[in-house]
Design a protein around this motif. Structure first.
Motif, PDB file in Angstrom:
ATOM      1  N   VAL A   1       0.834  -1.205   0.000  1.00  0.00           N
ATOM      2  CA  VAL A   1       0.000   0.000   0.000  1.00  0.00           C
ATOM      3  C   VAL A   1       0.866   1.251   0.000  1.00  0.00           C
ATOM      4  CG1 VAL A   1      -1.627   1.347   1.384  1.00  0.00           C
ATOM      5  CG2 VAL A   1      -1.976  -1.105   1.089  1.00  0.00           C
ATOM      6  N   GLY A   2       1.853   1.286   0.881  1.00  0.00           N
ATOM      7  CA  GLY A   2       2.735   2.449   0.953  1.00  0.00           C
ATOM      8  C   GLY A   2       3.476   2.699  -0.342  1.00  0.00           C
ATOM      9  N   ALA A   3       3.874   1.627  -1.017  1.00  0.00           N
ATOM     10  CA  ALA A   3       4.605   1.773  -2.277  1.00  0.00           C
ATOM     11  C   ALA A   3       3.704   2.250  -3.408  1.00  0.00           C
ATOM     12  CB  ALA A   3       5.254   0.437  -2.649  1.00  0.00           C
ATOM     13  N   PHE A   4       2.424   1.903  -3.336  1.00  0.00           N
ATOM     14  CA  PHE A   4       1.481   2.269  -4.394  1.00  0.00           C
ATOM     15  C   PHE A   4       1.119   3.746  -4.338  1.00  0.00           C
ATOM     16  CE2 PHE A   4      -3.019   2.307  -5.978  1.00  0.00           C
ATOM     17  CZ  PHE A   4      -2.739   1.968  -7.293  1.00  0.00           C
ATOM     18  N   LEU A   5       0.950   4.265  -3.139  1.00  0.00           N
ATOM     19  CA  LEU A   5       0.571   5.668  -2.981  1.00  0.00           C
ATOM     20  C   LEU A   5       1.772   6.570  -3.229  1.00  0.00           C
ATOM     21  CD1 LEU A   5      -1.587   5.275   0.240  1.00  0.00           C
ATOM     22  CD2 LEU A   5      -2.438   5.659  -2.096  1.00  0.00           C
ATOM     23  N   LYS A   6       1.523   7.710  -3.853  1.00  0.00           N
ATOM     24  CA  LYS A   6       2.605   8.628  -4.197  1.00  0.00           C
ATOM     25  C   LYS A   6       3.015   9.536  -3.052  1.00  0.00           C
ATOM     26  CE  LYS A   6       3.509   7.621  -8.451  1.00  0.00           C
ATOM     27  NZ  LYS A   6       4.864   7.147  -8.798  1.00  0.00           N
ATOM     28  N   SER A   7       2.163   9.656  -2.046  1.00  0.00           N
ATOM     29  CA  SER A   7       2.479  10.537  -0.921  1.00  0.00           C
ATOM     30  C   SER A   7       1.807  10.005   0.331  1.00  0.00           C
ATOM     31  CB  SER A   7       2.008  11.963  -1.204  1.00  0.00           C
ATOM     32  OG  SER A   7       2.289  12.807  -0.110  1.00  0.00           O
ATOM     33  N   ALA A   8       2.480  10.170   1.459  1.00  0.00           N
ATOM     34  CA  ALA A   8       1.883   9.789   2.738  1.00  0.00           C
ATOM     35  C   ALA A   8       0.874  10.845   3.173  1.00  0.00           C
ATOM     36  CB  ALA A   8       2.966   9.643   3.795  1.00  0.00           C
ATOM     37  N   THR A   9      -0.076  10.435   3.994  1.00  0.00           N
ATOM     38  CA  THR A   9      -1.020  11.387   4.580  1.00  0.00           C
ATOM     39  C   THR A   9      -0.267  12.399   5.431  1.00  0.00           C
ATOM     40  OG1 THR A   9      -2.942   9.920   4.602  1.00  0.00           O
ATOM     41  CG2 THR A   9      -2.851  11.604   6.315  1.00  0.00           C
ATOM     42  N   PRO A  10      -0.523  13.698   5.248  1.00  0.00           N
ATOM     43  CA  PRO A  10       0.172  14.715   6.044  1.00  0.00           C
ATOM     44  C   PRO A  10      -0.180  14.627   7.530  1.00  0.00           C
ATOM     45  CG  PRO A  10      -0.860  15.678   4.088  1.00  0.00           C
ATOM     46  CD  PRO A  10      -1.396  14.286   4.225  1.00  0.00           C
ATOM     47  N   PRO A  11       0.777  14.874   8.415  1.00  0.00           N
ATOM     48  CA  PRO A  11       0.498  14.864   9.859  1.00  0.00           C
ATOM     49  C   PRO A  11      -0.648  15.796  10.249  1.00  0.00           C
ATOM     50  CG  PRO A  11       2.857  14.892   9.473  1.00  0.00           C
ATOM     51  CD  PRO A  11       2.212  15.095   8.132  1.00  0.00           C
ATOM     52  N   ALA A  12      -0.807  16.902   9.530  1.00  0.00           N
ATOM     53  CA  ALA A  12      -1.871  17.855   9.870  1.00  0.00           C
ATOM     54  C   ALA A  12      -3.253  17.234   9.702  1.00  0.00           C
ATOM     55  CB  ALA A  12      -1.748  19.114   9.006  1.00  0.00           C
ATOM     56  N   TRP A  13      -3.414  16.358   8.719  1.00  0.00           N
ATOM     57  CA  TRP A  13      -4.711  15.686   8.575  1.00  0.00           C
ATOM     58  C   TRP A  13      -4.943  14.751   9.761  1.00  0.00           C
ATOM     59  CZ3 TRP A  13      -6.633  10.812   8.671  1.00  0.00           C
ATOM     60  CH2 TRP A  13      -7.982  10.664   8.315  1.00  0.00           C
TER      61      TRP A  13
END
Length: 214
Positions: A8-20
């Protein structure tokens, strides 16, 4: 502690921001309410594929099974809402899914392939956010979200496998749609929702449509 599954982590281009994440921890009723509606919409999306493409036996069988799982998840989130005294309300669609679907091609087989890639992206983002939220949530919600990780990862894999079944050399298209998805979840957002970007105010999806959800 739950970690984001490697695929999953490799598929997504960006991690969810800490602010969210910080916003989500402080707005649990809204998070759960939007999550419930997301599960219901996920079931509806899977069923729409079943009705639109009845000629594809494997596709129909896997989407039918996925829809049943999503409805079960909807029931489970609804139970959590009830236990916490949060009244259920219909939440209008967020810009996230709509923006992804507006980028979909209009003719076949591109339309089907894009629909399946978008399904994979939504499921992958859900899985990632569940994993990131688990260590920060009250025990009842954390336990439930932890239990969803395997199914969300499996749903992501189902959608991606089916996209590869129905399209050739889809990696370029995956790259394009994944880039758009990453932009949607990392940029400032006027609302807060399960799949929103970084909320810059207290508005919810329902507020933006002049509906009261809480």
């Amino acid at each position: 502690m739950s970690e984001v599954p490697t695929g999953v982590g490799a598929f997504l281009k960006s991690a969810t921001p800490p602010a969210w994440l910080e916003a989500a921890i402080g707005r649990l009723p809204e998070l759960l309410l939007d999550h419930a509606n997301c599960e219901k919409k996920a079931a509806s999306s899977a069923l729409s594929i079943v009705f639109r493409y009845p000629q594809y036996t494997k596709l129909v069988a896997r989407m039918s099974r996925l829809a049943r799982e999503e409805l079960r998840h909807f029931e489970q989130v609804s139970k959590l809402l009830s236990q916490r005294g949060v009244a259920y309300a219909v939440v209008p669609p967020s810009a996230y899914a709509g923006s992804l679907r507006s980028a979909s091609r209009g003719s076949e087989p591109g339309r089907l392939v894009d629909t399946l890639i978008i399904g994979a992206l939504i499921e992958a983002r859900s899985c990632e956010r569940f994993a990131l939220l688990v260590p920060r949530l009250p025990d009842d919600i954390a336990g439930f979200y932890r239990s969803l990780l395997d199914s969300e990862k499996r749903h992501f894999e189902v959608y991606l496998d089916l996209a590869r079944d129905h399209g050739k050399d889809i990696e370029e298209r995956v790259e394009e749609l994944a880039t758009l998805e990453a932009d949607l979840v990392t940029k400032p957002d006027q609302i807060f929702a399960f799949h929103s970007g970084i909320p810059i105010g207290r508005a919810t999806i329902a507020d933006c449509s002049s509906r009261q959800t809480m």
